[in-house]
Write an enzyme that holds these catalytic residues in place. Structure first.
Site, PDB file in Angstrom:
ATOM      1  N   ASP A   9     -19.808 -24.157 -18.063  1.00 16.07           N
ATOM      2  CA  ASP A   9     -19.228 -23.505 -17.275  1.00 16.07           C
ATOM      3  C   ASP A   9     -19.860 -21.932 -17.575  1.00 16.07           C
ATOM      4  O   ASP A   9     -21.135 -22.304 -17.130  1.00 16.07           O
ATOM      5  CB  ASP A   9     -18.061 -22.881 -17.950  1.00 16.07           C
ATOM      6  CG  ASP A   9     -17.269 -21.811 -17.728  1.00 16.07           C
ATOM      7  OD1 ASP A   9     -16.880 -21.910 -16.533  1.00 16.07           O
ATOM      8  OD2 ASP A   9     -17.170 -20.672 -19.050  1.00 16.07           O
ATOM      9  N   ILE A  10     -19.811 -20.996 -16.159  1.00 20.68           N
ATOM     10  CA  ILE A  10     -20.111 -20.480 -15.878  1.00 20.68           C
ATOM     11  C   ILE A  10     -19.820 -19.193 -16.767  1.00 20.68           C
ATOM     12  O   ILE A  10     -21.119 -18.137 -17.738  1.00 20.68           O
ATOM     13  CB  ILE A  10     -20.301 -20.056 -14.635  1.00 20.68           C
ATOM     14  CG1 ILE A  10     -21.256 -21.289 -13.770  1.00 20.68           C
ATOM     15  CG2 ILE A  10     -21.265 -18.036 -13.971  1.00 20.68           C
ATOM     16  CD1 ILE A  10     -21.050 -20.923 -12.457  1.00 20.68           C
ATOM     17  N   ASP A  11     -18.956 -18.109 -16.403  1.00 14.93           N
ATOM     18  CA  ASP A  11     -18.944 -16.913 -16.788  1.00 14.93           C
ATOM     19  C   ASP A  11     -18.498 -17.532 -18.760  1.00 14.93           C
ATOM     20  O   ASP A  11     -17.318 -18.184 -18.613  1.00 14.93           O
ATOM     21  CB  ASP A  11     -17.231 -16.237 -16.549  1.00 14.93           C
ATOM     22  CG  ASP A  11     -17.811 -16.428 -14.784  1.00 14.93           C
ATOM     23  OD1 ASP A  11     -18.807 -14.972 -14.827  1.00 14.93           O
ATOM     24  OD2 ASP A  11     -17.520 -16.865 -14.437  1.00 14.93           O
ATOM     25  N   ASN A 210      -9.416 -22.626 -18.672  1.00 12.29           N
ATOM     26  CA  ASN A 210      -9.474 -23.206 -18.183  1.00 12.29           C
ATOM     27  C   ASN A 210     -10.701 -24.315 -18.234  1.00 12.29           C
ATOM     28  O   ASN A 210     -10.554 -25.374 -17.479  1.00 12.29           O
ATOM     29  CB  ASN A 210      -9.844 -22.403 -16.660  1.00 12.29           C
ATOM     30  CG  ASN A 210     -11.154 -21.988 -16.829  1.00 12.29           C
ATOM     31  OD1 ASN A 210     -11.658 -21.528 -17.039  1.00 12.29           O
ATOM     32  ND2 ASN A 210     -11.964 -21.947 -15.468  1.00 12.29           N
TER      33      ASN A 210
END
Length: 257
Positions: A9-11, A210
């Site tokens: 994931d990024i954030d 998510n």
């Protein structure tokens, strides 16, 4: 099990609150690639939100838009857009409620209200370029995901009136909207199938709501130390916070470094 691919994931996972990738995470990914294990981004963001981040991290492939658009080393592998009928219903309901929408295509995104404060506040938190204004963008381009700008006490009507859509909150004033069956896991499975890999051969890192399906799908699901509390039951392991070597420490736990 020998892990062959890792999804990030990024954030809150690859980047901190200032949207910067810690140097130790960049080094960990470089070392991971040297072992022959493939790093892949798995994010709710659209590609135009993270191209520079991907280059900085040395990552060439991604599952973007919460599983809706998958690219492996420049090749499109999977595309899933929201049906027009569902978009029309969403536009109608949000208009009645006075809530702004932002429509995300694979190469650009536009808001249906100009200068809406909730759009500004939510998008500003991503530290990306703000959307343009084009109310009917959804009628002319394939839409992979929508930002619905409302607060939590205003969201209850949407799931009941729009059963074909799924709503996942990522900001106090914004939710991701995608098809009811959509998730990062959908896109990851498409990529694994294309590469001839099993979910058991994959590792995934995440921190948000998510990321639930993604952590459940793979062989080793790792939650960051700064994760949303509701994500933790879906993880096999909880590493440290992003700014405390979370990526590196998780890869060490997985036996990949």
């Amino acid at each position: 099990m020998a892990y062959k691919i890792v999804f990030f994931d990024i954030d809150g996972t690859l980047v901190d609150e200032e949207k910067r990738i810690p140097p130790d995470a960049i080094e960990a990914i470089r070392r991971l690639k040297e072992t022959g294990v493939e790093p892949v981004i798995a994010t709710g963001r659209a590609p135009y939100f993270f191209k520079k981040l991907a280059e900085e991290a040395g990552i060439e492939s991604w599952v973007s838009l919460n599983g809706g658009y998958v690219v492996y080393k420049g090749k499109e592998l999977h595309q899933r857009t929201i049906p027009l009928a569902d978009l029309e219903k969403l536009v109608e309901l949000s208009s009645r409620q006075g809530h702004a929408l932002v429509f995300e295509g694979k190469s650009s995104y536009f808001a249906n209200q100009e200068g809406h404060p909730s759009v500004f506040e939510a998008v500003e938190s991503l530290k990306v370029e703000h959307p343009g204004f084009q109310a009917d963008f959804w009628k002319t381009e394939g839409i992979y995901q929508v930002f619905l700008h409302c607060e939590s006490h205003e969201e209850h009507e949407y799931p009941s009136e729009l059963p074909g859509l799924r709503f996942v909150r990522w900001h106090a004033k914004a939710m991701d909207v995608l098809p009811s069956t959509g998730s990062k896991a959908e896109g990851i499975q498409a990529l694994l199938d294309a590469l001839g890999l099993k979910p058991e051969e994959a590792v995934a890192f995440g921190d948000g709501l998510n990321d639930k399906e993604m952590l459940e799908l793979v062989g080793l699901g790792i939650a960051m130390g700064n994760s949303h509390p509701e994500l933790l039951p879906y993880a096999d392991y909880v590493t440290t916070r992003v700014e405390e070597g979370g990526v590196r420490n998780g890869l060490v736990y997985a036996g990949l470094l």
